[in-house]
Design a protein around this motif. Structure first.
Motif, PDB file in Angstrom:
ATOM      1  N   UNK A 167      -1.097   3.495  -1.204  1.00 11.97           N
ATOM      2  CA  UNK A 167      -1.029   2.176  -1.313  1.00 11.97           C
ATOM      3  C   UNK A 167      -1.681   1.435  -0.073  1.00 11.97           C
ATOM      4  N   UNK A 168      -2.703   0.535  -0.177  1.00 14.77           N
ATOM      5  CA  UNK A 168      -3.289  -0.359   0.598  1.00 14.77           C
ATOM      6  C   UNK A 168      -2.277  -1.462   0.566  1.00 14.77           C
ATOM      7  N   UNK A 169      -1.216  -1.735   1.472  1.00 10.37           N
ATOM      8  CA  UNK A 169      -0.284  -2.975   1.402  1.00 10.37           C
ATOM      9  C   UNK A 169       0.371  -3.092   2.776  1.00 10.37           C
TER      10      UNK A 169
ATOM     11  N   UNK B  73      14.861  -1.988   0.029  1.00 10.42           N
ATOM     12  CA  UNK B  73      13.771  -2.820  -0.382  1.00 10.42           C
ATOM     13  C   UNK B  73      12.658  -2.962   0.736  1.00 10.42           C
ATOM     14  N   UNK B  74      11.347  -2.676  -0.114  1.00  9.91           N
ATOM     15  CA  UNK B  74      10.219  -3.079   0.948  1.00  9.91           C
ATOM     16  C   UNK B  74       9.767  -4.247   0.593  1.00  9.91           C
ATOM     17  N   UNK B  75       9.424  -5.243   1.205  1.00 11.86           N
ATOM     18  CA  UNK B  75       8.656  -6.368   0.772  1.00 11.86           C
ATOM     19  C   UNK B  75       7.153  -6.059   1.164  1.00 11.86           C
ATOM     20  N   UNK B  76       6.461  -6.053   0.570  1.00 11.26           N
ATOM     21  CA  UNK B  76       4.965  -5.866   0.755  1.00 11.26           C
ATOM     22  C   UNK B  76       3.968  -6.951   0.181  1.00 11.26           C
ATOM     23  N   UNK B  77       2.880  -6.976   0.459  1.00 11.16           N
ATOM     24  CA  UNK B  77       1.789  -7.842   0.118  1.00 11.16           C
ATOM     25  C   UNK B  77       1.431  -7.550  -1.325  1.00 11.16           C
ATOM     26  N   UNK B  78       1.952  -6.481  -2.044  1.00 10.35           N
ATOM     27  CA  UNK B  78       1.778  -6.177  -3.210  1.00 10.35           C
ATOM     28  C   UNK B  78       2.801  -6.287  -4.293  1.00 10.35           C
TER      29      UNK B  78
END
Length: 417
Positions: free
Chosen positions: A178-180, A199-204
């Motif tokens: 994943x590119x994020x 929990x990871x907050x990502x741009x996706x």
């Protein structure tokens, strides 16, 4: 991998092993884990996340790729030996051109390397000149006695090629790439010691997982502040010569007393130097940076000129002259730790780290991490795990830790213990 604006379908939370960071450590770990999981028909899946998986914006992207297996710290020697074994199985990943150390007083180092099963031999002046023609000034070598030390099984790693190969292997084994950009990591409200959840907050969007591995290099403390004093980012000058015709393989070269090293990159030569006071790169600068290339320090001009003085005049000139100005040079940021060892292992329930790892030790570190995550490994690795434990500095004074880490920048051979 083409960019996406949303998360794909992911396996159940308990089956996810999320690795943040697609540099050489994260990519090797994704490959090793996914290969073992596929072989066992496990339902667990690897998810490799990075802001740009292919371009490798971290330290892997600019790593000179020197792989010297012997180190006065036995842990690093063992990790390097395991790494070379892994790299040799990757086409275009490792060239066993040998490693040459130039100088005197290397007899003890030669004997110590042999004691741990590595090939090593002392060379006289003419042998050094024959092995690395054009790289060493004859007037800097001892006329009598040993003038250098050669490790024939050392070599140069193509960190980018290794990372891309390992990403392909992981993807073929069912891993999700994943590119994020990951912005924060937080435990969930239902997380317990026996059932951790992050929990990871990502741009996706959000990604939840029960097993999380940080292979984030210089950005480690951005996601886990506990790494602020134990993974310290520093500036480092490296330069490339003007291009030349491809030549036969030349060993990589080190001048230990001068803290300088050089290599033939194929169609250009490279030279870097540790012969300067350590320069810390602030957390604020790291947080705002999208790559491991830092701003150029004016003092580095003289640092490199001093390094070029170790080369024959015609070789030195190829670094200083180029059409339109200076040959290519850059500040390559990387991390140092208080004891010169990487942080590899469990940092909390379900939380693992592989940071502060050089290319020399990357695959060995990844294999050790895979063993821990899957509950495998041998009793012989207990000392390795203890030495690399990310929590080994707990309770120590933060300012002293940072001071010790910066001190390790110049002590690349761990001569000071």
């Amino acid at each position: 991998m083409s960019a996406s604006t949303q998360l794909p379908d992911l396996p159940p939370v308990q089956d996810r092993i999320v690795i943040i960071g697609s540099g050489i450590v994260g990519s090797c770990l994704a490959s090793i884990l996914s290969t073992r999981l596929a072989a066992s028909s496990s339902s667990r899946k690897v998810i490799l996340v990075d802001r740009d998986i292919h371009s490798l914006p971290g330290s892997t992207g600019h790593a000179p790729g020197f792989v010297g297996q012997y180190n006065s710290l036995p842990v690093l020697t063992e990790l390097a030996k395991r790494s070379v074994k892994h790299y040799l199985g990757i086409e275009g990943g490792f060239q066993q051109v040998g490693g040459l150390e130039v100088g005197t007083g290397l007899e003890g180092r030669c004997e110590d390397a042999k004691k741990v099963g590595l090939e090593a031999k002392l060379l006289d002046k003419q042998q050094v000149l024959d092995l690395a023609p054009g790289f060493v000034r004859p007037d800097t070598l001892a006329n009598d006695g040993p003038a250098g030390l050669f490790f024939p099984l050392d070599g140069t790693a193509n960190a980018k090629a290794i990372s891309h190969n390992q990403q392909s292997v992981a993807k073929a084994n069912g891993a999700i790439l994943l590119n994020a950009d990951v912005t924060t990591i937080t435990p969930t409200s239902t997380s317990t010691s026996s059932h951790p959840r992050y929990v990871l907050e990502t741009t996706l969007g959000q990604i939840e997982t029960s097993t999380l591995v940080l292979c984030t290099g210089i950005w480690a403390s951005q996601l886990l502040p506990s790494f602020r004093e134990t993974v310290v980012s520093v500036s480092h000058p490296y330069s490339y010569s003007i291009e030349h015709a491809s030549r036969s393989k030349t060993p990589f070269i080190r001048w230990p007393a001068s803290h300088v090293y050089a290599r033939d990159h194929g169609t250009a030569d490279g030279l870097g130097s540790y012969n300067h006071d350590p320069i810390k790169v602030s957390s604020e600068e790291i947080a705002s940076s999208k790559s491991a290339y830092g701003r150029w320090e004016d003092s580095f001009d003289q640092v490199l000129r001093d390094g070029y003085d170790l080369l024959p005049d015609d070789k030195a000139a190829t670094f200083q002259l180029k059409e339109g100005g200076q040959a290519h040079r850059f500040n390559g940021i990387f991390s140092v730790t208080p004891d010169g060892l990487p942080l590899v292992g469990q940092d909390g329930n379900g939380l693992y780290a592989g940071v502060g790892v050089w290319v020399t030790h990357a695959a060995g570190s990844a294999g050790l991490l895979a063993d821990m995550i899957l509950g495998e490994g041998t009793a012989g690795d207990e000392e390795l795990r203890k030495a690399l434990d990310p929590r080994r500095f707990d309770g120590l004074e933060p300012q002293q830790l940072e001071k010790r880490a910066l001190g390790k920048y110049n002590d690349i051979y761990n001569k000071e213990g």
